[in-house]
Write a protein that holds these residues in place. Sequence first.
Motif, short mmCIF file in Angstrom:
data_model
loop_
_atom_site.label_atom_id
_atom_site.label_comp_id
_atom_site.label_asym_id
_atom_site.label_seq_id
_atom_site.Cartn_x
_atom_site.Cartn_y
_atom_site.Cartn_z
N VAL A 28 67.15 56.99 169.94
CA VAL A 28 66.76 57.60 171.22
C VAL A 28 65.30 58.02 171.17
O VAL A 28 64.54 57.77 172.12
N ILE A 29 64.90 58.63 170.08
CA ILE A 29 63.50 59.05 169.93
C ILE A 29 62.58 57.84 170.02
O ILE A 29 61.56 57.86 170.73
N ALA A 30 62.95 56.76 169.32
CA ALA A 30 62.13 55.54 169.36
C ALA A 30 62.10 54.95 170.76
O ALA A 30 61.05 54.45 171.21
N MET A 31 63.23 55.01 171.47
CA MET A 31 63.27 54.49 172.84
C MET A 31 62.33 55.27 173.76
O MET A 31 61.62 54.68 174.58
N ILE A 32 62.33 56.59 173.62
CA ILE A 32 61.45 57.42 174.44
C ILE A 32 59.98 57.13 174.12
O ILE A 32 59.16 56.98 175.01
N GLU A 33 59.69 57.04 172.82
CA GLU A 33 58.31 56.75 172.41
C GLU A 33 57.84 55.38 172.90
O GLU A 33 56.67 55.19 173.21
N ALA A 34 58.79 54.43 173.01
CA ALA A 34 58.45 53.09 173.47
C ALA A 34 58.45 52.98 174.99
O ALA A 34 58.12 51.92 175.54
N GLY A 35 58.82 54.07 175.68
CA GLY A 35 58.82 54.06 177.14
C GLY A 35 59.96 53.27 177.74
O GLY A 35 59.82 52.71 178.83
N ARG A 36 61.10 53.23 177.04
CA ARG A 36 62.25 52.48 177.54
C ARG A 36 62.80 53.10 178.83
O ARG A 36 62.54 54.26 179.15
N ASP A 37 63.57 52.30 179.52
CA ASP A 37 64.17 52.69 180.79
C ASP A 37 65.03 53.95 180.63
O ASP A 37 65.75 54.10 179.64
N CYS A 38 64.93 54.83 181.60
CA CYS A 38 65.65 56.10 181.58
C CYS A 38 67.16 55.90 181.43
O CYS A 38 67.82 56.63 180.69
N LYS A 39 67.72 54.91 182.11
CA LYS A 39 69.15 54.64 182.04
C LYS A 39 69.58 54.33 180.60
O LYS A 39 70.60 54.82 180.13
N ASP A 40 68.79 53.51 179.91
CA ASP A 40 69.10 53.16 178.52
C ASP A 40 69.04 54.39 177.61
O ASP A 40 69.88 54.58 176.74
N VAL A 41 68.04 55.23 177.82
CA VAL A 41 67.87 56.44 177.01
C VAL A 41 69.04 57.39 177.23
O VAL A 41 69.63 57.89 176.26
N VAL A 42 69.41 57.60 178.48
CA VAL A 42 70.52 58.51 178.79
C VAL A 42 71.83 57.97 178.22
O VAL A 42 72.64 58.73 177.69
N THR A 43 72.04 56.67 178.29
CA THR A 43 73.25 56.06 177.74
C THR A 43 73.34 56.33 176.24
O THR A 43 74.41 56.72 175.72
N GLN A 44 72.25 56.15 175.54
CA GLN A 44 72.26 56.39 174.10
C GLN A 44 72.37 57.88 173.77
O GLN A 44 73.01 58.27 172.79
N LEU A 45 71.78 58.71 174.59
CA LEU A 45 71.90 60.16 174.40
C LEU A 45 73.35 60.60 174.57
O LEU A 45 73.83 61.45 173.81
N ALA A 46 74.05 60.02 175.51
CA ALA A 46 75.47 60.33 175.70
C ALA A 46 76.28 59.90 174.47
O ALA A 46 77.21 60.60 174.06
N ALA A 47 75.92 58.78 173.88
CA ALA A 47 76.61 58.33 172.67
C ALA A 47 76.39 59.30 171.51
O ALA A 47 77.32 59.59 170.75
N VAL A 48 75.18 59.82 171.39
CA VAL A 48 74.89 60.82 170.36
C VAL A 48 75.73 62.06 170.59
O VAL A 48 76.34 62.61 169.65
N SER A 49 75.79 62.49 171.82
CA SER A 49 76.57 63.69 172.15
C SER A 49 78.04 63.50 171.81
O SER A 49 78.68 64.39 171.23
N ARG A 50 78.60 62.35 172.15
CA ARG A 50 80.02 62.08 171.83
C ARG A 50 80.25 62.06 170.32
O ARG A 50 81.26 62.57 169.83
N ALA A 51 79.33 61.47 169.58
CA ALA A 51 79.47 61.41 168.12
C ALA A 51 79.46 62.82 167.52
O ALA A 51 80.25 63.14 166.63
N LEU A 52 78.59 63.68 168.02
CA LEU A 52 78.54 65.06 167.54
C LEU A 52 79.81 65.82 167.92
O LEU A 52 80.36 66.58 167.11
N ASP A 53 80.29 65.60 169.14
CA ASP A 53 81.54 66.24 169.57
C ASP A 53 82.69 65.82 168.68
O ASP A 53 83.49 66.65 168.24
N ARG A 54 82.79 64.54 168.39
CA ARG A 54 83.87 64.05 167.54
C ARG A 54 83.80 64.64 166.15
O ARG A 54 84.83 64.97 165.55
N ALA A 55 82.61 64.76 165.62
CA ALA A 55 82.46 65.38 164.29
C ALA A 55 82.92 66.83 164.34
O ALA A 55 83.64 67.30 163.45
N GLY A 56 82.53 67.55 165.36
CA GLY A 56 82.95 68.94 165.49
C GLY A 56 84.44 69.09 165.65
O GLY A 56 85.07 69.94 165.00
#
Length: 88
Positions: free
Chosen positions: A25-53
């Motif tokens: 996600v950090i690399a996507m933001i630095e590369a100026g990727r599309d907002c939709k792609d960034v948000v999709t990956q951010l949601a995946a990070v959030s789900r992974a953290l939730d599952r770990a918790g």
Amino acid sequence: MTVDEEATGAVLNRLRRAQGQLNGVIAMIEAGRDCKDVVTQLAAVSRALDRAGFKIVASGMRQCLATADGDTPPMTEAELEKLFLTLA
């Protein structure tokens, strides 16, 4: 609360996956990727953290209810509910 060895491995795998996704996600933001792609990956990070918790809470719940280390009483139902709600 302690986590059993099997759960520890699963939690660590999920956290490492989330760490990789977050780096992506950090690399996507630095590369100026599309907002939709960034948000999709951010949601995946959030789900992974939730599952770990949730895995940590689920594996430790039996121990929290059933045992105390002598100095600490077992967790009450209200305390467990609060713990779950912190992840919600």
